[in-house]
Each structure stands twice: as C-alpha cells, then as structure tokens.
Design a protein around this motif. Structure first.
Motif, PDB file in Angstrom:
ATOM      1  N   GLN A 105     -22.855   5.375 -46.892  1.00  0.00           N
ATOM      2  CA  GLN A 105     -23.669   5.898 -47.993  1.00  0.00           C
ATOM      3  C   GLN A 105     -23.495   5.098 -49.282  1.00  0.00           C
ATOM      4  O   GLN A 105     -24.407   5.013 -50.095  1.00  0.00           O
TER       5      GLN A 105
ATOM      6  N   GLU B 180     -24.704  12.839 -42.923  1.00  0.00           N
ATOM      7  CA  GLU B 180     -26.072  12.328 -42.974  1.00  0.00           C
ATOM      8  C   GLU B 180     -26.941  13.254 -43.805  1.00  0.00           C
ATOM      9  O   GLU B 180     -26.617  14.426 -44.012  1.00  0.00           O
ATOM     10  N   HIS B 181     -28.055  12.737 -44.265  1.00  0.00           N
ATOM     11  CA  HIS B 181     -28.928  13.493 -45.149  1.00  0.00           C
ATOM     12  C   HIS B 181     -29.492  14.737 -44.463  1.00  0.00           C
ATOM     13  O   HIS B 181     -29.926  14.691 -43.319  1.00  0.00           O
TER      14      HIS B 181
ATOM     15  N   MET C  94     -25.878  17.143 -47.412  1.00  0.00           N
ATOM     16  CA  MET C  94     -25.494  16.332 -46.263  1.00  0.00           C
ATOM     17  C   MET C  94     -24.992  17.215 -45.123  1.00  0.00           C
ATOM     18  O   MET C  94     -24.505  18.325 -45.346  1.00  0.00           O
TER      19      MET C  94
ATOM     20  N   VAL D 266     -21.182  14.342 -39.701  1.00  0.00           N
ATOM     21  CA  VAL D 266     -21.450  13.786 -38.373  1.00  0.00           C
ATOM     22  C   VAL D 266     -20.219  14.005 -37.500  1.00  0.00           C
ATOM     23  O   VAL D 266     -19.297  13.180 -37.466  1.00  0.00           O
TER      24      VAL D 266
END
Length: 312
Positions: A44, A117-118, A242, A245
């Motif tokens: 990121q 992740e977004h 976010m 993951v």
C-alpha cells in the motif's frame, strides 16, 4: 510446480513495508531470509504520493522511492525477494512448508505480512465500472482524470490524502463522508478542509454509481433524511477502509475486524509463526507502525531460530 524445498531460517509472506523492514533486520542479523509476494515490493505504501510524516525522512519522499530504498536495503543485507503467489502454509514437524505456484520452500519460522486490501462499497455500478472511472488508488489512476470532475468516498486519512493528491490534478474534487466529521487525524483533516479545490459533503453515502462504459454520475443518499441527489462526475475514488488478507492463516485467532491477534513480540498462537503490519490487530496503522512490527518480528524470529538450533 517444482518441489525445491530450499530451506530458509525465516520466510516472510508479503513485501509491504512490514515485510521489507523485517527482511532487512533478519538478514542483517544473520538469518537466511526469503520474502515472497505476488506483487512488486512496497504494498500500500507505493500509492503514497508524498511520505511526509516518517521520522527522519525529510525532505519527504514518494512512497515509490521509499519502498525502493527499503528493498535495496533488505537485498543489500542478503535477503532474497521473489515474486510469486503463495498457495499454502503447512506445519511439517518443527518447520513450515510454503507452497507457491512455482516452487516450495521450508522455513524454520514464518512471518505473515500480507496486509489488507481495499474494502468495496457494494453498491450498484461499482463492480461494473471498476477500471472505467471507479478506482481505489488515486496515484495509479488519478492522472487519467486530469481537469475532470472527481468524487472521493471516505473520511479517514487515506481518503483525505488521496483527495489532496487529486486536487493537484483538477480543481473539482468532492469528498463524501457518511458522518458529520472526518475520521482523519486532525492535521490531515484540517489541511483538506482548507483546500479550496476540495468540497466536502457530510452525512451522505453512495447509493449508486451510474454510467454506460464509463462513470457518468453518482447518486448520494442523505443519511439524516434519506433524500437522494444525483451528481455528474467522471471518476469515483473509493477509500472505505480495508479488509485484512488472512486467507492463508484462517486458523489463527482474530479480532472482531478479522485482524490477526498477536502478542507484543508479534507472535501468534502457533510457535514460529508471526504476524506484522496491517494484517495485525492493533489500534493504529501507519507506515511507521508497520516498520516497527516488522523489526520486532525479525528480532523474535532470530531468538526462536537460535533457541531451536541450540536445542538441536
């Protein structure tokens, strides 16, 4: 897939700033270190236009240059960095077996630094128009919308920072936040609110993103009275949080947000398995805290490896 089973003291999964910092500390400390990531190193942090609040980095650097420096430093101390997708992590005796699409590796200990992740909004038009005006990375896609009408969704540090960056490309940026005050740090929020190129709409959420082949408008719903308004625009940049993951380590305990629980030494409940960076349960996520996590994890891993070798 070839089955090399090359042995490393320390295998890091994820080459964001937490993983790169950990690789540098581990390799410098004498551990045979491997870093694996499906993407280029940096994570990121690569999307940060100007990293201005990292202690000792002044004048500010771009996130891209900062990450390249970290990679060069880690490799300079002997860490090996490869680009591949990790498919599984298994405990084999006292070691870990890491299987990628191409090879497999054995590690005495492993760091999970796969980050987050977004998060998507889940509204109509979002998926259909992704890459056609819907984006989650301003520095990646912002230049395509120079001098166009842009909407930014979110109210945290990332949304404000990205809106500020986009305001260098166009005079028409609108930030939409579902609450009546921004969640960003005060300095970040104050800077945004003082920017004449950025308009802020409070108490509103996205109802739909519209367009045929590209983004053409956005529908907003007022969170106080339910009224709906439609606004013409060319792009919608979404920064709504976010999701960690954690698919490779679903067996580990997590907090209510899905982040992996560790102790202060970055240890998980499984001996020899560590977690660091944005994937870890903590109160504050910044580049500097991710780097700190990675350094601590490397220190813990070094002790673990030395103690295990001493017993053998």
């Amino acid at each position: 897939m070839s089955d090399t089973n090359e042995k490393f003291d320390y295998i890091i999964i994820g080459a964001g700033v937490a993983g790169l910092a950990s690789a540098q500390y581990a390799a410098r400390g004498g551990l045979k270190t491997l870093v694996i990531d499906v993407s280029i190193p940096g994570g990121q942090a690569l999307t940060i236009p100007t990293l201005e609040n990292y202690p000792g980095v002044y004048p500010a650097l771009s996130g891209t240059q900062f990450c390249q420096n970290m990679r060069d430093q880690a490799e300079g101390f002997g860490a090996v960095i490869i680009q591949s997708e990790v498919q599984s992590i298994d405990k084999v005796g006292s070691d870990f077996k890491i299987v990628t699409r191409k090879d497999s590796y054995i590690g005495t200990c492993v760091l999970i630094a796969t980050g987050a992740e977004h998060r998507k909004l889940g509204v109509p038009g979002e998926d259909k128009l992704e890459g056609r005006g819907v984006s989650y990375c301003a520095t990646c896609d912002g230049p395509f919308f120079r001098n166009r009408k842009i909407f930014v969704i979110g109210g945290g540090d990332s949304a404000c920072d990205e809106a500020m960056y986009l305001s260098t490309l166009t005079d028409d940026v609108t930030l939409v936040h579902r609450r009546d005050t921004l969640r960003a740090q005060k300095a970040v929020a104050d800077r945004l609110l003082a920017n004449p190129k950025v308009k802020v709409i409070f108490n509103a959420k996205v109802k739909e993103i519209k367009g045929e082949g590209r983004v053409q408008s956005i529908e907003l719903e007022d969170t106080t009275d339910g009224s709906v308004t439609e606004h013409q625009c060319d792009a919608v940049f979404i920064f709504a949080g976010m999701n960690p993951v954690t698919q490779l380590v679903e067996m580990l305990p997590k907090d209510e947000g899905g982040y992996i629980k560790t102790d202060d030494d970055m240890k998980t409940l499984m001996p020899g398995l560590y977690a660091a960076g944005d994937i870890r349960s903590k109160s504050f996520r910044q580049v500097v805290t991710a780097v700190s996590d990675g350094a601590i994890a490397a220190h813990s891993a070094g002790e673990y490896v030395r103690n295990l070798k001493a017993k053998i």
